[in-house]
Motif scaffolding. Sequence first.
Motif: not given
Length: 644
Positions: A252-253, A256-258, A276-279, A314-318
Amino acid sequence: MTLAMALPTQEKGLGWRRHRTALLLLVFLVPVALAAWWTLRRIELLHRQHLQDALTAVVAVSHEGLQLWAEDKKADVASWAQSEHLRQAVVAQLEVPRTAESLKSSPPAERIRRLLLPLVRLHEYSGYVVLAPDGTAIASDLDAAIGLKTMLMLDPALVEAALRGEPQIGSPHRSMIPLRTVTGSRQEQPTQFVAAPVRGSEGSVVAVLVFRLAPERDLTRVVQLGRFGRTGETYAFNRRAQMVTSSRFEDQMRAVGLLRPGENSILNIELRDPETDLTVGGVPTRPRAHQPLTLMADSALSGGTGSNITGYRDYRGVRVVGAWSWDDSLGMGLATEVDTAEAFQPLRHTQVLVLGLLGIVVGGALVLAWFLDRRAQALHDALTLRDDFLTLASHELKTPLTVLQLTTQRLAAAVTRSGQKLSLEKQEELMATLLHHVRRLNKLLESMFDVAQFRNEGLMLQLEPVVLSEVVQSALRQLRTEIAESGSEITMTASEDVTGLWDRARIEQVVVCLLSNALKFGEGKPVEVVLKRGVATIRLSVRDHGIGIKPEAQVLIFERFGHAVSSRHFGGLGLSLFRVRRIVEAHGGQLRVESAPGAGAKFIVELPIRPRRAGGSTGGRALHQPQSLEEPGEVMESRAPRPS
């Protein structure tokens, strides 16, 4: 009181009854709704409490497992550091000149290698290093590390603790030299160290034995035991809010480019809130380095142990819920998180179930209220009809009985008085009066009997071939007196063949009722009777040119005790047209009226020539039916259903 006169009272009573039903329903539903709200609230509180307890328990168990793993690793290294063979080889290596070439090729270094490499392979370590008291690597499985002080630069606290005689395990660091990976390639990799002191013959610390661990394998394996569900994740992080174990969301990361392709999340993911929710395609408004720490990381790095079940990013924005703790001895924090969508899914299902049950209860209550209201309305209607019937019957019966009483009194007085005799004309007048009112009483009783029969037994039909024009002629003969008194002229127009399979007596009742009705309300104007044959039916229409019927009363007149006008002026029980409708329906026919106030009324009867079933559309039961209209000796019995 007629049915038309009773309507306002009935509507008023119906409105009051419905208001009472609504009030009782409200009294029932309000406590049910409050109980449902309280139940849902309690369920939510209990679910949140259980969720918090579960997350806290996972963190506690994972933390305890991590500590046991760390202690086990430290105990293993401390045990190997006490080996006499290793101690002698290390003491000898300390005497070798501190040049890289000398340290690599010395016999003690070879002995150390023979002693430690089997342990590295057996326990799946990444390698080993032996440090002198000044931090110089005097032996290692990697030649590039020998003669350097990289360990002292990477984790000075770990080296210093080991030199003090304390076995120590550090948090993962990024290696300063290329390391072998699981695939055999060499690149800069995250690495973790576990160290123990090597003591000389006098018990003093003379060196430090260090084994390298692969955090993506060793540390992650331990921490991942705390994963649960589809989105639950347990991970470790360091003082810089960097993830030091592998994430289950690395794909997933990368999407999204992490993370770059092939890159591991260890030391490459900072626990920052992208807001914001990156996913789902969210785009952060600030660069990663300027984004705030997640609520969990900020709390844990402040030395806190806690939990949050209201939700945070969290760190993904979720949005997730989670629990966390910090361990100073390990220099790492531990967090367990799960997406709120999954965490509260059981609660949502429970809420849907409770609301569904509430809906069933409310729906059942509404259906029950509707049913009871219908039953109450039916009972009210029955009582109203009974009262109307008693009122009308007493009124209608009282008039002819009074006349009969007065007439018989006059006759009795004439007989008892000597010398007085009634003239022939007077006798004929009194007898005509008596016969008229006797016939009226008979008609009233006949109507009452038929209605009672419709209600209790249903209508029995004796079907036979009947010529409708003959029935009309017979009815006209019966109504000679009424026709003469009304002043109306009755004309009949008929098709050549108006023969059908019917109950002659009942059809004659229909014709008599319709003609009597036309004479009563026709105001002495002409009355037309038309008989017309169709393809499968014969139509009987009776038209007068009298007072007519209002549109709103055209439905009432076919019901029991229904009147279009006041019975005080025109009399009657309001049963004749009801009887007509029931007889016509029993034959499978139809009855309707076309009228307007002041324009007279036209009653139309459609009778099937040969009913397909006894009782027609009303659902009667055929017992026997003639094969043709030319078999007058055979009959069919039919039972019309009871009125509802």
